[in-house]
Write a protein that holds these residues in place. Structure first.
Motif, PDB file in Angstrom:
ATOM      1  N   ASP A  24       0.857  -1.186   0.000  1.00  0.00           N
ATOM      2  CA  ASP A  24       0.000   0.000   0.000  1.00  0.00           C
ATOM      3  C   ASP A  24       0.895   1.239   0.000  1.00  0.00           C
ATOM      4  O   ASP A  24       1.778   1.374   0.853  1.00  0.00           O
ATOM      5  CB  ASP A  24      -0.878  -0.026   1.251  1.00  0.00           C
ATOM      6  N   VAL A  25       0.672   2.131  -0.970  1.00  0.00           N
ATOM      7  CA  VAL A  25       1.512   3.315  -1.083  1.00  0.00           C
ATOM      8  C   VAL A  25       0.645   4.543  -1.353  1.00  0.00           C
ATOM      9  O   VAL A  25      -0.378   4.451  -2.037  1.00  0.00           O
ATOM     10  CB  VAL A  25       2.559   3.152  -2.214  1.00  0.00           C
ATOM     11  N   THR A  26       1.072   5.673  -0.799  1.00  0.00           N
ATOM     12  CA  THR A  26       0.438   6.954  -1.097  1.00  0.00           C
ATOM     13  C   THR A  26       1.528   7.966  -1.417  1.00  0.00           C
ATOM     14  O   THR A  26       2.458   8.159  -0.632  1.00  0.00           O
ATOM     15  CB  THR A  26      -0.401   7.462   0.084  1.00  0.00           C
ATOM     16  N   ALA A  27       1.411   8.596  -2.583  1.00  0.00           N
ATOM     17  CA  ALA A  27       2.367   9.629  -3.004  1.00  0.00           C
ATOM     18  C   ALA A  27       1.682  10.990  -2.977  1.00  0.00           C
ATOM     19  O   ALA A  27       0.537  11.121  -3.420  1.00  0.00           O
ATOM     20  CB  ALA A  27       2.879   9.332  -4.408  1.00  0.00           C
ATOM     21  N   ILE A  28       2.386  11.988  -2.458  1.00  0.00           N
ATOM     22  CA  ILE A  28       1.893  13.363  -2.476  1.00  0.00           C
ATOM     23  C   ILE A  28       2.630  14.108  -3.585  1.00  0.00           C
ATOM     24  O   ILE A  28       3.854  14.247  -3.549  1.00  0.00           O
ATOM     25  CB  ILE A  28       2.140  14.075  -1.138  1.00  0.00           C
ATOM     26  N   ALA A  29       1.889  14.572  -4.573  1.00  0.00           N
ATOM     27  CA  ALA A  29       2.465  15.331  -5.682  1.00  0.00           C
ATOM     28  C   ALA A  29       1.762  16.677  -5.783  1.00  0.00           C
ATOM     29  O   ALA A  29       0.542  16.722  -5.967  1.00  0.00           O
ATOM     30  CB  ALA A  29       2.301  14.557  -6.997  1.00  0.00           C
ATOM     31  N   ASP A  30       2.512  17.745  -5.604  1.00  0.00           N
ATOM     32  CA  ASP A  30       1.955  19.104  -5.648  1.00  0.00           C
ATOM     33  C   ASP A  30       0.777  19.251  -4.682  1.00  0.00           C
ATOM     34  O   ASP A  30      -0.187  19.964  -4.953  1.00  0.00           O
ATOM     35  CB  ASP A  30       1.515  19.459  -7.070  1.00  0.00           C
ATOM     36  N   GLY A  31       0.864  18.554  -3.554  1.00  0.00           N
ATOM     37  CA  GLY A  31      -0.163  18.655  -2.523  1.00  0.00           C
ATOM     38  C   GLY A  31      -1.300  17.674  -2.650  1.00  0.00           C
ATOM     39  O   GLY A  31      -2.138  17.577  -1.746  1.00  0.00           O
ATOM     40  N   TRP A  32      -1.371  16.899  -3.746  1.00  0.00           N
ATOM     41  CA  TRP A  32      -2.457  15.944  -3.965  1.00  0.00           C
ATOM     42  C   TRP A  32      -1.993  14.528  -3.647  1.00  0.00           C
ATOM     43  O   TRP A  32      -0.843  14.172  -3.899  1.00  0.00           O
ATOM     44  CB  TRP A  32      -2.967  16.032  -5.405  1.00  0.00           C
ATOM     45  N   HIS A  33      -2.903  13.725  -3.108  1.00  0.00           N
ATOM     46  CA  HIS A  33      -2.578  12.379  -2.645  1.00  0.00           C
ATOM     47  C   HIS A  33      -3.087  11.320  -3.625  1.00  0.00           C
ATOM     48  O   HIS A  33      -4.273  11.292  -3.954  1.00  0.00           O
ATOM     49  CB  HIS A  33      -3.228  12.111  -1.280  1.00  0.00           C
ATOM     50  N   GLY A  34      -2.172  10.451  -4.055  1.00  0.00           N
ATOM     51  CA  GLY A  34      -2.545   9.276  -4.835  1.00  0.00           C
ATOM     52  C   GLY A  34      -2.340   8.042  -3.977  1.00  0.00           C
ATOM     53  O   GLY A  34      -1.213   7.723  -3.585  1.00  0.00           O
ATOM     54  N   ASP A  35      -3.405   7.325  -3.670  1.00  0.00           N
ATOM     55  CA  ASP A  35      -3.394   6.233  -2.693  1.00  0.00           C
ATOM     56  C   ASP A  35      -3.859   4.955  -3.380  1.00  0.00           C
ATOM     57  O   ASP A  35      -4.957   4.912  -3.945  1.00  0.00           O
ATOM     58  CB  ASP A  35      -4.320   6.608  -1.532  1.00  0.00           C
ATOM     59  N   THR A  36      -3.037   3.912  -3.329  1.00  0.00           N
ATOM     60  CA  THR A  36      -3.398   2.667  -4.001  1.00  0.00           C
ATOM     61  C   THR A  36      -2.685   1.493  -3.363  1.00  0.00           C
ATOM     62  O   THR A  36      -1.617   1.645  -2.756  1.00  0.00           O
ATOM     63  CB  THR A  36      -3.054   2.745  -5.511  1.00  0.00           C
ATOM     64  N   SER A  37      -3.267   0.311  -3.487  1.00  0.00           N
ATOM     65  CA  SER A  37      -2.597  -0.911  -3.035  1.00  0.00           C
ATOM     66  C   SER A  37      -3.000  -2.054  -3.939  1.00  0.00           C
ATOM     67  O   SER A  37      -4.032  -2.003  -4.618  1.00  0.00           O
ATOM     68  CB  SER A  37      -2.926  -1.232  -1.572  1.00  0.00           C
ATOM     69  N   ARG A  38      -2.166  -3.072  -3.925  1.00  0.00           N
ATOM     70  CA  ARG A  38      -2.484  -4.263  -4.714  1.00  0.00           C
ATOM     71  C   ARG A  38      -1.827  -5.486  -4.093  1.00  0.00           C
ATOM     72  O   ARG A  38      -0.918  -5.370  -3.268  1.00  0.00           O
ATOM     73  CB  ARG A  38      -2.056  -4.087  -6.170  1.00  0.00           C
ATOM     74  N   MET A  39      -2.294  -6.641  -4.503  1.00  0.00           N
ATOM     75  CA  MET A  39      -1.765  -7.909  -4.014  1.00  0.00           C
ATOM     76  C   MET A  39      -0.688  -8.443  -4.960  1.00  0.00           C
ATOM     77  O   MET A  39      -0.749  -8.250  -6.171  1.00  0.00           O
ATOM     78  CB  MET A  39      -2.880  -8.950  -3.906  1.00  0.00           C
ATOM     79  N   TYR A  40       0.280  -9.137  -4.355  1.00  0.00           N
ATOM     80  CA  TYR A  40       1.335  -9.816  -5.098  1.00  0.00           C
ATOM     81  C   TYR A  40       1.452 -11.245  -4.562  1.00  0.00           C
ATOM     82  O   TYR A  40       1.362 -11.467  -3.353  1.00  0.00           O
ATOM     83  CB  TYR A  40       2.686  -9.138  -4.905  1.00  0.00           C
ATOM     84  N   GLY A  41       1.689 -12.182  -5.458  1.00  0.00           N
ATOM     85  CA  GLY A  41       2.002 -13.540  -5.044  1.00  0.00           C
ATOM     86  C   GLY A  41       3.498 -13.751  -5.091  1.00  0.00           C
ATOM     87  O   GLY A  41       4.181 -13.274  -5.995  1.00  0.00           O
ATOM     88  N   VAL A  42       4.034 -14.488  -4.110  1.00  0.00           N
ATOM     89  CA  VAL A  42       5.466 -14.769  -4.028  1.00  0.00           C
ATOM     90  C   VAL A  42       5.697 -16.216  -4.446  1.00  0.00           C
ATOM     91  O   VAL A  42       5.275 -17.145  -3.749  1.00  0.00           O
ATOM     92  CB  VAL A  42       5.995 -14.527  -2.600  1.00  0.00           C
ATOM     93  N   GLY A  43       6.324 -16.414  -5.594  1.00  0.00           N
ATOM     94  CA  GLY A  43       6.547 -17.774  -6.071  1.00  0.00           C
ATOM     95  C   GLY A  43       5.237 -18.472  -6.393  1.00  0.00           C
ATOM     96  O   GLY A  43       4.317 -17.874  -6.959  1.00  0.00           O
ATOM     97  N   GLU A  44       5.130 -19.746  -6.013  1.00  0.00           N
ATOM     98  CA  GLU A  44       3.920 -20.529  -6.251  1.00  0.00           C
ATOM     99  C   GLU A  44       2.963 -20.361  -5.077  1.00  0.00           C
ATOM    100  O   GLU A  44       3.320 -20.691  -3.949  1.00  0.00           O
ATOM    101  CB  GLU A  44       4.271 -22.007  -6.436  1.00  0.00           C
ATOM    102  N   ILE A  45       1.779 -19.842  -5.341  1.00  0.00           N
ATOM    103  CA  ILE A  45       0.816 -19.648  -4.260  1.00  0.00           C
ATOM    104  C   ILE A  45      -0.298 -20.689  -4.357  1.00  0.00           C
ATOM    105  O   ILE A  45      -0.590 -21.223  -5.431  1.00  0.00           O
ATOM    106  CB  ILE A  45       0.229 -18.225  -4.259  1.00  0.00           C
ATOM    107  N   ALA A  46      -0.933 -20.967  -3.218  1.00  0.00           N
ATOM    108  CA  ALA A  46      -1.960 -21.999  -3.145  1.00  0.00           C
ATOM    109  C   ALA A  46      -3.226 -21.569  -3.877  1.00  0.00           C
ATOM    110  O   ALA A  46      -3.516 -20.368  -3.962  1.00  0.00           O
ATOM    111  CB  ALA A  46      -2.288 -22.287  -1.680  1.00  0.00           C
ATOM    112  N   PRO A  47      -3.996 -22.516  -4.397  1.00  0.00           N
ATOM    113  CA  PRO A  47      -5.246 -22.178  -5.087  1.00  0.00           C
ATOM    114  C   PRO A  47      -6.198 -21.343  -4.237  1.00  0.00           C
ATOM    115  O   PRO A  47      -6.858 -20.435  -4.753  1.00  0.00           O
ATOM    116  CB  PRO A  47      -5.841 -23.546  -5.414  1.00  0.00           C
ATOM    117  N   ARG A  48      -6.280 -21.604  -2.936  1.00  0.00           N
ATOM    118  CA  ARG A  48      -7.194 -20.830  -2.094  1.00  0.00           C
ATOM    119  C   ARG A  48      -6.722 -19.380  -1.976  1.00  0.00           C
ATOM    120  O   ARG A  48      -7.535 -18.452  -1.887  1.00  0.00           O
ATOM    121  CB  ARG A  48      -7.344 -21.466  -0.711  1.00  0.00           C
TER     122      ARG A  48
END
Length: 275
Positions: free
Chosen positions: A108-132
């Protein structure tokens, strides 16, 4: 959050702010930097990677692009991003933990550019992840999209929450209640609160020019969470896996605009790092 949240003279208010065209441009820039930051981290997410090293890359990227990490020193938080693995729901603190094959993590990251906030997050899998774990990631991403697709003038916050909750629970997962989306712009956490559960037609009505995040946290088990002793890290009480996706969005005259899309398509599943 407290009732007062100040950045460069911008103040949190009890009513959601309505913004004009110049504000949209500011949010597009901030959102693009935040999304590009997460893109840069994509190849670093692999077994053996140290979460603090990932955090340092994120900080350097944001600063190199003329922006500032919103989380750095925010209420005493000493890192640029939050990295939340497996049963950590949110606000995991980067440190010396090494990623392991099969982990799933939210960044999860938020960047402030010229006073405005861009906030976003995402999921990542590490190697082989389980079906569930894969299924949980897919369900969480789809629930966010359904919430965003409910955004339009005249809709309500409850419409967003209902779209998310009804889908998640039909997939036999649960929506976390303790954390929510939030208004943002020149204030990091502003009104309105965006609950990810609710009833259609309830809550504040949406107006063109509103900015906020949609960021459902979805658990494979029950929705209850607990806060660890560090005062930041939230985990599932039953130790079940948790996932989250987040975009910063605007209400437009005809629907919505997403500010934090990845131009490289890396903001949606499948997200397996180290490629």
């Amino acid at each position: 959050m407290s009732d007062l949240d100040v950045y460069q003279g911008a103040v949190r208010t009890s009513n959601a702010k309505v913004h004009g065209p110049e504000a949209f441009e500011g949010m597009r820039k901030a959102g693009r930097i935040a999304a590009e930051c997460l893109d840069v981290l994509y190849p670093l997410v692999q077994p053996g990677a140290i979460t603090d090293d990932i955090d340092k890359v994120a900080r350097e990227f944001i600063l190199d692009h003329g922006a500032y990490p919103a989380c750095l020193f925010y209420r005493g938080y000493a890192k640029t991003v939050c990295i939340s693995p497996n049963h950590v729901v949110c606000h995991g603190i980067p440190g010396q933990r090494a990623l392991r094959d099969g982990d799933i993590i939210n960044i999860d990251v938020t960047a402030i550019a010229d006073g405005w906030h861009g906030d976003t997050s995402r999921m990542y899998g590490v190697g082989e992840i389980a079906p569930r774990a894969r299924r949980l990631i897919d369900v969480t991403y789809e629930s966010m999209l359904r919430g965003i697709n409910a955004v339009r003038p005249g809709a309500t916050v409850g419409d967003i929450g209902h779209a998310i909750q009804s889908y998640v629970e039909a997939q036999r997962c649960s929506v976390v209640r303790d954390f929510c989306g939030h208004g943002l712009g020149q204030v990091f956490h502003d009104s309105p609160n965006i609950l990810h559960f609710g009833r259609p037609g309830e809550g504040p009505a949406l107006k063109a020019g509103m900015f906020f995040t949609v960021e459902p946290m979805v658990n494979l088990g029950k929705y209850q969470v607990k806060l660890l002793s560090d005062g930041w890290t939230a985990v599932t009480r039953d130790k079940s896996l948790s996932a989250q996706f987040e975009h910063s969005v605007a209400v437009t005259e005809t629907g919505f605009e997403i500010f934090t899309h990845s131009l490289n398509g890396l903001d949606k599943p499948p997200l397996i790092g180290g490629v």
